[in-house]
Design an enzyme around this catalytic site. Structure first.
Site, PDB file in Angstrom:
ATOM      1  N   LYS A   1      25.571  43.994  38.577  1.00  0.00           N
ATOM      2  CA  LYS A   1      26.167  43.324  39.744  1.00  0.00           C
ATOM      3  C   LYS A   1      26.725  44.328  40.741  1.00  0.00           C
ATOM      4  O   LYS A   1      26.447  44.252  41.922  1.00  0.00           O
ATOM      5  CB  LYS A   1      27.343  42.420  39.328  1.00  0.00           C
ATOM      6  CG  LYS A   1      26.969  41.121  38.690  1.00  0.00           C
ATOM      7  CD  LYS A   1      28.197  40.214  38.586  1.00  0.00           C
ATOM      8  CE  LYS A   1      29.353  40.758  37.751  1.00  0.00           C
ATOM      9  NZ  LYS A   1      29.037  40.919  36.328  1.00  0.00           N
TER      10      LYS A   1
ATOM     11  N   ARG B   1      26.732  52.960  30.049  1.00  0.00           N
ATOM     12  CA  ARG B   1      27.675  53.095  31.165  1.00  0.00           C
ATOM     13  C   ARG B   1      29.008  53.678  30.673  1.00  0.00           C
ATOM     14  O   ARG B   1      29.652  54.449  31.377  1.00  0.00           O
ATOM     15  CB  ARG B   1      27.902  51.730  31.828  1.00  0.00           C
ATOM     16  CG  ARG B   1      28.751  51.831  33.075  1.00  0.00           C
ATOM     17  CD  ARG B   1      28.781  50.526  33.829  1.00  0.00           C
ATOM     18  NE  ARG B   1      29.666  49.558  33.230  1.00  0.00           N
ATOM     19  CZ  ARG B   1      29.781  48.299  33.647  1.00  0.00           C
ATOM     20  NH1 ARG B   1      29.056  47.863  34.637  1.00  0.00           N
ATOM     21  NH2 ARG B   1      30.623  47.479  33.075  1.00  0.00           N
TER      22      ARG B   1
ATOM     23  N   ARG C   1      35.078  53.850  31.340  1.00  0.00           N
ATOM     24  CA  ARG C   1      35.899  52.650  31.507  1.00  0.00           C
ATOM     25  C   ARG C   1      36.538  52.289  30.175  1.00  0.00           C
ATOM     26  O   ARG C   1      35.872  52.276  29.145  1.00  0.00           O
ATOM     27  CB  ARG C   1      35.037  51.470  31.980  1.00  0.00           C
ATOM     28  CG  ARG C   1      34.851  51.449  33.465  1.00  0.00           C
ATOM     29  CD  ARG C   1      33.869  50.389  33.898  1.00  0.00           C
ATOM     30  NE  ARG C   1      34.178  49.040  33.438  1.00  0.00           N
ATOM     31  CZ  ARG C   1      33.789  47.942  34.102  1.00  0.00           C
ATOM     32  NH1 ARG C   1      33.137  48.048  35.239  1.00  0.00           N
ATOM     33  NH2 ARG C   1      34.064  46.748  33.635  1.00  0.00           N
TER      34      ARG C   1
ATOM     35  N   ARG D   1      33.721  40.763  25.857  1.00  0.00           N
ATOM     36  CA  ARG D   1      33.403  40.426  27.255  1.00  0.00           C
ATOM     37  C   ARG D   1      32.171  39.532  27.324  1.00  0.00           C
ATOM     38  O   ARG D   1      32.099  38.628  28.149  1.00  0.00           O
ATOM     39  CB  ARG D   1      33.186  41.705  28.079  1.00  0.00           C
ATOM     40  CG  ARG D   1      34.522  42.353  28.446  1.00  0.00           C
ATOM     41  CD  ARG D   1      34.357  43.774  28.915  1.00  0.00           C
ATOM     42  NE  ARG D   1      33.528  43.877  30.099  1.00  0.00           N
ATOM     43  CZ  ARG D   1      32.869  44.991  30.439  1.00  0.00           C
ATOM     44  NH1 ARG D   1      32.937  46.058  29.674  1.00  0.00           N
ATOM     45  NH2 ARG D   1      32.173  45.021  31.532  1.00  0.00           N
TER      46      ARG D   1
ATOM     47  N   ARG E   1      34.726  33.444  38.200  1.00  0.00           N
ATOM     48  CA  ARG E   1      34.281  33.617  36.819  1.00  0.00           C
ATOM     49  C   ARG E   1      34.614  32.417  35.950  1.00  0.00           C
ATOM     50  O   ARG E   1      34.301  32.420  34.763  1.00  0.00           O
ATOM     51  CB  ARG E   1      34.965  34.852  36.223  1.00  0.00           C
ATOM     52  CG  ARG E   1      34.107  36.115  36.205  1.00  0.00           C
ATOM     53  CD  ARG E   1      34.977  37.203  35.640  1.00  0.00           C
ATOM     54  NE  ARG E   1      34.294  38.288  35.023  1.00  0.00           N
ATOM     55  CZ  ARG E   1      34.043  39.451  35.624  1.00  0.00           C
ATOM     56  NH1 ARG E   1      34.330  39.631  36.888  1.00  0.00           N
ATOM     57  NH2 ARG E   1      33.495  40.430  34.948  1.00  0.00           N
TER      58      ARG E   1
HETATM   59  P1  AMP Z   1      34.132  43.588  36.252  1.00  0.00           P
HETATM   60  O1  AMP Z   1      34.266  44.964  36.821  1.00  0.00           O
HETATM   61  O2  AMP Z   1      33.725  42.564  37.281  1.00  0.00           O
HETATM   62  O3  AMP Z   1      33.249  43.553  35.032  1.00  0.00           O
HETATM   63  O4  AMP Z   1      35.590  43.153  35.767  1.00  0.00           O
HETATM   64  C1  AMP Z   1      36.282  43.870  34.755  1.00  0.00           C
HETATM   65  C2  AMP Z   1      37.357  43.008  34.137  1.00  0.00           C
HETATM   66  O5  AMP Z   1      38.300  42.593  35.146  1.00  0.00           O
HETATM   67  C3  AMP Z   1      36.875  41.702  33.513  1.00  0.00           C
HETATM   68  O6  AMP Z   1      36.407  41.879  32.183  1.00  0.00           O
HETATM   69  C4  AMP Z   1      38.129  40.848  33.581  1.00  0.00           C
HETATM   70  O7  AMP Z   1      39.052  41.217  32.572  1.00  0.00           O
HETATM   71  C5  AMP Z   1      38.745  41.262  34.920  1.00  0.00           C
HETATM   72  N1  AMP Z   1      38.240  40.401  36.016  1.00  0.00           N
HETATM   73  C6  AMP Z   1      37.452  40.772  37.065  1.00  0.00           C
HETATM   74  N2  AMP Z   1      37.164  39.729  37.859  1.00  0.00           N
HETATM   75  C7  AMP Z   1      37.787  38.652  37.305  1.00  0.00           C
HETATM   76  C8  AMP Z   1      37.852  37.271  37.625  1.00  0.00           C
HETATM   77  N3  AMP Z   1      37.214  36.764  38.684  1.00  0.00           N
HETATM   78  N4  AMP Z   1      38.602  36.474  36.820  1.00  0.00           N
HETATM   79  C9  AMP Z   1      39.262  36.961  35.758  1.00  0.00           C
HETATM   80  N5  AMP Z   1      39.221  38.244  35.378  1.00  0.00           N
HETATM   81  C10 AMP Z   1      38.490  39.094  36.131  1.00  0.00           C
END
Ligand code: AMP
Length: 188
Positions: free
Chosen positions: A14, A128, A134, A145, A89
């Site tokens: 993404k 990654r 990370r 996740r 989400r």
């Molecule tokens: P990402 O980089 O989009 O994979 O986001 C990393 C982490 O941030 C996720 O695993 C969630 O813990 C948190 N996170 C990001 N976006 C959201 C969202 N829209 N709602 C809830 N948690 C989020």
């Protein structure tokens, strides 16, 4: 006006694709994950709260992320459109987003869902982890996740399908191939 939502499981690419599409269309990329990670780095209260969820592979509470997006889309650079990367989400976030956009007289143009076979996802995430360092890219957290995604985010696919907004994109192949598939859908 281009309002684009990017969806897909963790590891679908993404972020990479969102950046490329935003550059092409000259619109800002709004990644809630990036905003939360920045707040962790800055050591803010929001960051401390977010870290406790992110490090377990759980979702940060809806009210927190909805608040972040509400503030972000008010900014000037969003007036010609924006791309939401990793938000919404949950169904509740999607409903809150719709209310928020309604209040600005705006609507989502398209929801892009990046489709990648499940077995490829975990491998991509583990790779990654080595590159980006990370804290949420360790194997048990990755597995959680994935579970979180299938329990809470996956139902959004049907939600947006019913609204006629969903476009499924094959997320396998080279970065360039995937970008051109997405651009084709956005242009139409
Ligand atoms: P990402 O980089 O989009 O994979 O986001 C990393 C982490 O941030 C996720 O695993 C969630 O813990 C948190 N996170 C990001 N976006 C959201 C969202 N829209 N709602 C809830 N948690 C989020």
């Amino acid at each position: 006006m281009n309002i684009i939502v990017f969806m897909g499981p963790p590891g679908a690419g993404k972020g990479t694709q969102a950046k490329r599409i935003c550059e092409t269309l000259s619109i800002p990329q709004i990644s809630t994950g990036d905003i939360l990670r920045k707040s962790i780095q800055d050591g803010t209260e929001l960051g401390k709260l977010a870290k406790s969820y992110i490090d377990k592979g759980e979702l940060v509470p809806d009210s927190v992320v909805v608040g972040i997006v509400a503030e972000r889309i008010k900014q000037d650079d969003c007036k010609n459109g924006f791309l939401l990367d990793g938000f919404p989400r949950t169904i509740n976030q999607a409903e809150e987003l719709e209310k928020l956009l309604d209040s600005h007289n705006k609507k989502i143009n398209v929801v892009i869902n990046l489709d990648v076979p499940e077995e490829e996802l975990v491998q991509r995430l583990l790779n990654r982890a080595k590159i980006e360092n990370r804290t949420d890219d360790t194997e048990p957290v990755i597995r959680n996740r994935m579970k979180t995604y299938f329990d809470q985010t996956y139902p959004l696919i049907q939600y947006y399908q019913k609204k006629g907004l969903l476009k499924n994109i094959n997320g396998t192949g080279t970065i360039e191939e995937i970008t051109s598939r997405i651009m084709q859908v956005i242009k139409n």
